[in-house]
Scaffold this motif. Structure first.
Motif, short mmCIF file in Angstrom:
data_model
loop_
_atom_site.label_atom_id
_atom_site.label_comp_id
_atom_site.label_asym_id
_atom_site.label_seq_id
_atom_site.Cartn_x
_atom_site.Cartn_y
_atom_site.Cartn_z
N GLU A 240 0.83 -1.20 0.00
CA GLU A 240 0.00 0.00 0.00
C GLU A 240 0.87 1.26 0.00
O GLU A 240 1.81 1.39 0.79
N GLY A 241 0.54 2.17 -0.91
CA GLY A 241 1.25 3.44 -0.99
C GLY A 241 2.52 3.41 -1.82
O GLY A 241 3.11 4.46 -2.05
N VAL A 242 2.94 2.23 -2.28
CA VAL A 242 4.18 2.13 -3.06
C VAL A 242 3.87 2.27 -4.54
O VAL A 242 2.98 1.58 -5.07
N MET A 243 4.58 3.15 -5.23
CA MET A 243 4.37 3.38 -6.65
C MET A 243 5.69 3.20 -7.39
O MET A 243 6.69 3.86 -7.07
N PRO A 244 5.73 2.28 -8.38
CA PRO A 244 6.93 2.16 -9.21
C PRO A 244 7.29 3.49 -9.85
O PRO A 244 6.42 4.32 -10.12
N TRP A 245 8.55 3.70 -10.10
CA TRP A 245 9.14 4.92 -10.62
C TRP A 245 9.29 5.96 -9.51
O TRP A 245 10.38 6.49 -9.32
N ARG A 246 8.23 6.22 -8.76
CA ARG A 246 8.33 7.21 -7.69
C ARG A 246 9.05 6.67 -6.47
O ARG A 246 9.90 7.35 -5.87
N ASP A 247 8.71 5.43 -6.07
CA ASP A 247 9.25 4.83 -4.85
C ASP A 247 10.24 3.70 -5.12
O ASP A 247 11.09 3.40 -4.29
N ILE A 248 10.08 3.03 -6.26
CA ILE A 248 11.03 2.01 -6.70
C ILE A 248 11.74 2.60 -7.90
O ILE A 248 11.11 2.99 -8.88
N TRP A 249 13.06 2.70 -7.83
CA TRP A 249 13.79 3.55 -8.74
C TRP A 249 14.51 2.78 -9.84
O TRP A 249 15.11 1.73 -9.62
N SER A 250 14.44 3.35 -11.01
CA SER A 250 15.02 2.73 -12.19
C SER A 250 16.43 3.23 -12.47
O SER A 250 16.78 4.36 -12.15
N ALA A 251 17.23 2.36 -13.06
CA ALA A 251 18.56 2.72 -13.57
C ALA A 251 18.98 1.64 -14.55
O ALA A 251 18.53 0.49 -14.46
N GLY A 252 19.85 1.99 -15.48
CA GLY A 252 20.37 1.02 -16.41
C GLY A 252 21.66 0.40 -15.89
O GLY A 252 22.19 0.78 -14.84
N GLN A 253 22.17 -0.57 -16.65
CA GLN A 253 23.39 -1.24 -16.25
C GLN A 253 24.59 -0.30 -16.21
O GLN A 253 25.59 -0.59 -15.54
N SER A 254 24.49 0.83 -16.87
CA SER A 254 25.59 1.80 -16.87
C SER A 254 25.77 2.44 -15.50
O SER A 254 26.77 3.14 -15.27
N ALA A 255 24.85 2.21 -14.56
CA ALA A 255 25.01 2.76 -13.21
C ALA A 255 26.33 2.31 -12.60
O ALA A 255 26.93 3.04 -11.80
N GLY A 256 26.80 1.14 -12.99
CA GLY A 256 28.07 0.65 -12.48
C GLY A 256 29.27 1.44 -12.94
O GLY A 256 30.38 1.26 -12.41
#
Length: 296
Positions: A240-256
């Motif tokens: 409840e209250g969790v929204m992908p993109w806003r609360d679960i964060w995206s990044a590509g493999q280049s983050a490394g």
């Protein structure tokens, strides 16, 4: 990049001399939409590109947004998700150009047939909604059948990645994750700060969040109480209250490959210096001899 590609980021990119993208497809009231377009139009430097759903070309509900794009003569439109033919016709009417985002050869062929001026090839490793074809195969295969503009996206965060995209037959390298880690991006501070702390192994591919495969940072999944190995089905089963993109964060493999958050102007200047300093293509025989000199 829906949250990340805010107008301040796009403006900063254009001023720094690289094409800045704004996610215009999110819900925005008409007056704010026009204010954003005005800000982009008044920015000196490289041209902006506005990202829109392809269906807007024939959707009556989007007519006011398309009219605003025409009024401001937006030079570049990045379309995605669907048939871009109607959007191509509208954008060509005011002298603009359409680049269509594709992840497969079939989609590339359809976009070419629809009259797209260019393609953005979203390859394996891309952040957000990702592709699964390696650029080593995808880019040359599309180049064999298309002589228009090719933008290569997925896993690029440094000068070597830019050079590789061009060597494969691309014209422009696209970086998403690298520009999330800037003060100008529109994400929350936790998202921005997390990117330099993760490795490529921390990037989780999943369609659980909204039904489409995308890449997410493992640490952000765990932070909301979920197990990356047993994700629930689609958004309806999220806590409840969790929204992908806003609360679960995206990044590509280049983050490394990203070590710090840095301002757009500094980042672009550093990338330009690094690209100019790259050596010419080395002789593979000499490289092999050097690497194996001490093998005995």
């Amino acid at each position: 990049m829906s949250f990340a590609s805010a107008v301040p980021l796009a403006v900063a990119c254009c001023r720094a001399g690289v094409i800045g993208g704004w996610q215009g497809g999110t819900y925005t009231p008409s007056d704010r939409f026009e204010a954003y377009l005005k800000a982009l139009a008044e920015t000196d430097g490289a041209p902006p590109i506005v990202n829109l759903p392809a269906r807007w070309g024939r959707d009556p509900a989007a007519a006011d947004r398309i009219a605003l794009l025409e009024r401001y003569r937006v030079p570049l439109v990045l379309s995605s998700l669907g048939d871009p033919s109607a959007l191509v016709e509208r954008v060509h009417g005011w002298g603009g150009h359409v680049i269509h985002d594709v992840t497969t050869m079939k989609h590339a062929e359809k976009a070419i047939a629809a009259g797209a001026d260019g393609l953005m090839l979203t390859c394996a490793g891309a952040g957000g909604h990702t592709g699964f074809l390696t650029p080593m195969a995808f880019v040359p295969a599309v180049r064999r059948m298309f002589d228009g503009l090719l933008i290569v996206a997925g896993g690029i965060a440094d000068a070597h990645g830019i050079a590789a995209a061009l060597a494969l037959g691309g014209d422009i390298a696209c970086m998403g994750t690298r520009f999330i880690a800037t003060p100008e991006s529109g994400v929350v501070e936790g998202h921005r700060a997390m990117i330099p702390t993760v490795s490529a192994d921390d990037i989780v591919a999943s369609a659980a969040m909204n039904g489409v495969p995308a890449h997410w940072m493992r640490q952000s999944i765990e932070a909301v109480g979920l197990d990356p190995r047993t994700l629930p089905n689609i958004r309806s089963d999220m806590p409840e209250g969790v929204m992908p993109w806003r609360d679960i964060w995206s990044a590509g493999q280049s983050a490394g490959l990203i070590d710090a958050v840095e301002p757009v102007a500094d980042l672009v200047a550093r990338l330009a210096r690094a690209f100019e300093a790259l050596p010419a293509i080395p002789d593979w025989r000499a490289c092999l001899a050097e690497r194996t000199a001490n093998w005995g």
